[in-house]
Scaffold this motif. Structure first.
Motif, short mmCIF file in Angstrom:
data_model
loop_
_atom_site.label_atom_id
_atom_site.label_comp_id
_atom_site.label_asym_id
_atom_site.label_seq_id
_atom_site.Cartn_x
_atom_site.Cartn_y
_atom_site.Cartn_z
N ARG A 291 -5.20 9.23 40.34
CA ARG A 291 -4.68 7.87 40.40
C ARG A 291 -4.06 7.59 41.76
N ARG B 275 -5.58 4.77 44.19
CA ARG B 275 -4.70 3.64 44.55
C ARG B 275 -4.58 3.52 46.06
N LEU C 120 -7.87 3.00 33.35
CA LEU C 120 -6.52 2.44 33.36
C LEU C 120 -5.97 2.18 31.97
N THR D 59 1.35 6.31 37.75
CA THR D 59 0.32 7.24 38.21
C THR D 59 0.00 8.30 37.17
N GLU E 230 -5.51 -3.14 42.34
CA GLU E 230 -5.32 -2.05 41.39
C GLU E 230 -6.46 -1.99 40.38
N VAL F 73 -10.06 2.79 40.31
CA VAL F 73 -10.53 3.62 39.20
C VAL F 73 -11.62 4.55 39.72
N PRO G 138 -7.26 7.69 34.88
CA PRO G 138 -7.81 7.44 36.22
C PRO G 138 -9.18 6.78 36.21
#
Length: 609
Positions: free
Chosen positions: A508, A512, A468, A460, A539, A543, A465
């Protein structure tokens, strides 16, 4: 008073607990007004009777066989045991009798059975955990291999998602026993010893023949607790028990429509505390279907960093604002000062114990003073941690309410073990009150219908963010070449995001959580919601979409830029008007100023001709 709670649409019942105090009482038989000390004395006599009975039950049945029988949930005839602990113990035939010559009613035995049954039921999980750790004892207890970790997780209940810190703590406890006795313990009961019995009264196990509680007719903020208490420490007959009426001031957190339940009375110092349970209706929190979420990241100096994100209909996630931070540097500094003081006191007390070594030594009085001071410092630390946890949780929930969020995503750091950051920082990180804050946050958020979900904390703070990409961490933003950990910079040429490490982490975490909200599960034992695993396909969508920076002010240039001095001139004060002078605006030329007054004709003052 009706015990049924009306539940509307979109509501769910919730049982909470509030703390109250017993300050005075009235003996209904004699009409005598009882002071606080008298109430505490009589409650203490009753608590001693209950605790002695509960201790006898635990001494007889605190073993692996009886704990397994109680946890099986069925009696000898195959019938399911009741959920109430005292009823389950009576079905199994486990009971205790008061000493000879002491007269107690059946409700006193119920409270003792309830207290002992709860302790025996809670020991089942610890017994299975200890048995799994002992059965898969590693070659090196200080460090397990990956294969040994897989083995021990398969041997303990729920080991797949159990934090590694719990298994390590139980391993260290068994290793200490091995060092002292030269062998491993047989089970958890040999490892921990006989459990201690608290002096309390579980009035929830009683009926109206022992205790009742009703709201006061004079106001909604008052309740009347009636219970039978002994008039002597060893009651000889039923006449030694009388009804005592105790008025209770309800805390403001108890709603007027809440249904009150019989409290638990505890002796704390010179006071009698009542843990008052009540049931009320709250908005139902949803497991999925969230569009606005609050992400919360843990920190060291900045205890919490939080911000809101939004999931639109197209599946894009955008940040709502720049977020905020909960700073408690002063409280944390005081907390660590008390920790260092406690460590010094413990070191000194251990040295005194080694010097005394069981003899009648002149240091014995000083050791007693040290122990009382250690207890006082521990109480201060506990009170400080409790106040800090409530303040931080209240701040986080207020942030969610202000942003209109329906869920709070918190990273799961139960398995975090500080290391590699120096002795001081490792200790400070290990003694954070994260668990208390999370529990308080769930309590406050449930009142508002906001779900609190834990998410895995992996990467994280490591990834950007927005894209990635692994971040480059620097010490400060003005020194991008100096390695550090506070400031994060994204090397991707299309985004080039940079900011505080904690601000990137809460982005993040929230992204998530929204991307994985369909995988949220609810623990049936505790009721806590969690996202346990991170899926690669989900995942990739976790973003944030950068929002273009816009300005309402028109900055179009209509001419050359006016030069401005780097050091503007100080603002000059205007001179006050004087008698006999006419103040003319500065736009008028100096040669038009005239002097007026008695005996002074108006004349031009220009002398440049």
């Amino acid at each position: 008073m009706s015990r049924k709670l009306p539940i509307g649409k979109g509501k769910t019942p919730r049982t909470s607990c509030a703390r109250a105090l017993l300050r005075r009482a009235v003996d209904e038989k004699t009409g005598e007004r009882l002071s606080l000390s008298a109430v505490r004395l009589r409650v203490g006599w009753c608590a001693d009777l209950v605790s002695n009975l509960a201790a006898a039950l635990l001494a007889e049945h605190c073993n692996t066989g009886d704990v397994d029988v109680l946890a099986a949930g069925v009696d000898e005839g195959g019938r399911a045991l009741p959920s109430n602990a005292w009823m389950a113990l009576r079905r199994l035939g486990w009971s205790a009798a008061p000493p000879e010559g002491v007269k107690v009613n059946d409700r006193i035995v119920r409270m003792a059975q309830e207290q002992a049954g709860r302790a025996l039921r809670s020991a089942k999980w610890r017994a299975d955990l200890t048995a799994g750790v002992l059965a898969t004892w590693p070659i090196d207890p200080s460090k397990r291999t990956p294969r040994e970790w897989d083995t021990v997780r398969a041997a303990v209940p729920g080991g797949k998602y159990l934090p590694s810190s719990i298994i390590k703590a139980r391993t260290r406890q068994a290793a200490t026993y091995l060092k002292a006795n030269g062998r491993l313990p047989v089970d958890v009961f040999e490892l921990e010893g006989a459990p201690k019995v608290a002096r309390l009264l579980l009035l929830a196990a009683c009926d109206g023949q022992q205790a009742t509680i009703e709201r006061s007719e004079t106001g909604t903020g008052q309740a009347l607790l009636r219970l039978q208490l002994p008039t002597r420490p060893d009651p000889q007959a039923y006449r030694d028990w009388t009804w005592v009426a105790c008025p209770i001031a309800l805390p403001p957190t108890v709603p007027a429509s809440a249904v009150l339940h019989l409290p638990t009375l505890r002796l704390a110092g010179d006071t009698v505390r009542a843990d008052l349970a009540y049931t009320h209706a709250v908005p139902k929190a949803s497991r999925t279907g969230h569009a606005v979420a609050l992400g919360v990241d843990w920190g060291l100096n900045t205890l919490l960093s939080a911000g809101a994100v939004q999931l639109n209909g197209e599946g894009r996630i955008t940040a709502l604002g720049a977020g905020g931070q909960f700073r408690a540097a002063g409280v944390l500094a005081k907390q660590h000062r008390l920790r260092r003081l406690s460590e010094r006191l413990h070191t000194k007390a251990d040295q005194y114990e080694r010097l005394i070594a069981g003899h009648d030594h002149q240091l014995a009085p000083k050791l007693d003073v040290l122990r009382s001071e250690i207890q006082h410092v521990s109480q201060r630390r506990s009170s400080l941690n409790d106040a800090l946890a409530w303040a931080a949780a209240r701040w986080a929930v207020d942030q969610a309410i202000a942003a209109g969020a329906t869920v709070i995503y918190v990273e799961d750091l139960r398995s975090m073990e500080a290391g590699g950051m120096g002795r001081t920082l490792n200790t400070r990180l290990s003694q954070q009150v994260r668990g208390q804050i999370a529990d308080r946050m769930r309590h406050l958020a449930t009142e508002q219908g906001i779900a609190v979900v834990t998410v895995p904390a992996r990467n994280t703070s490591k990834l950007c963010p927005h894209c990635l990409t692994p971040l480059r961490h620097r010490k400060t933003p003005d020194r991008p070449t100096l390695a550090g950990w506070k400031w994060a910079i994204c090397p991707h040429q299309d985004y080039r995001w940079q900011g505080d490490r904690d601000h990137g982490a809460w982005r993040r975490i929230a992204a998530r959580g929204l991307a994985h909200q369909a995988t949220t599960v609810t623990d049936h034992t505790s009721g806590h919601m969690a996202i346990r695993t991170v899926l690669d396909n989900l995942e990739a969508n976790a973003v944030l979409t950068p929002t273009p920076k816009t300005s309402r002010k028109d900055r179009t240039k209509t001419g050359p830029t006016r030069p401005r001095s780097t050091r503007p001139a100080p603002r000059r004060r205007g001179a006050p008007p004087q008698h006999g002078l006419t103040v003319v605006p500065a736009s008028v030329r100096r040669d038009t100023l005239t002097r007026t007054g008695p005996g002074c004709p108006a004349q031009p003052t220009d002398t440049r001709a």
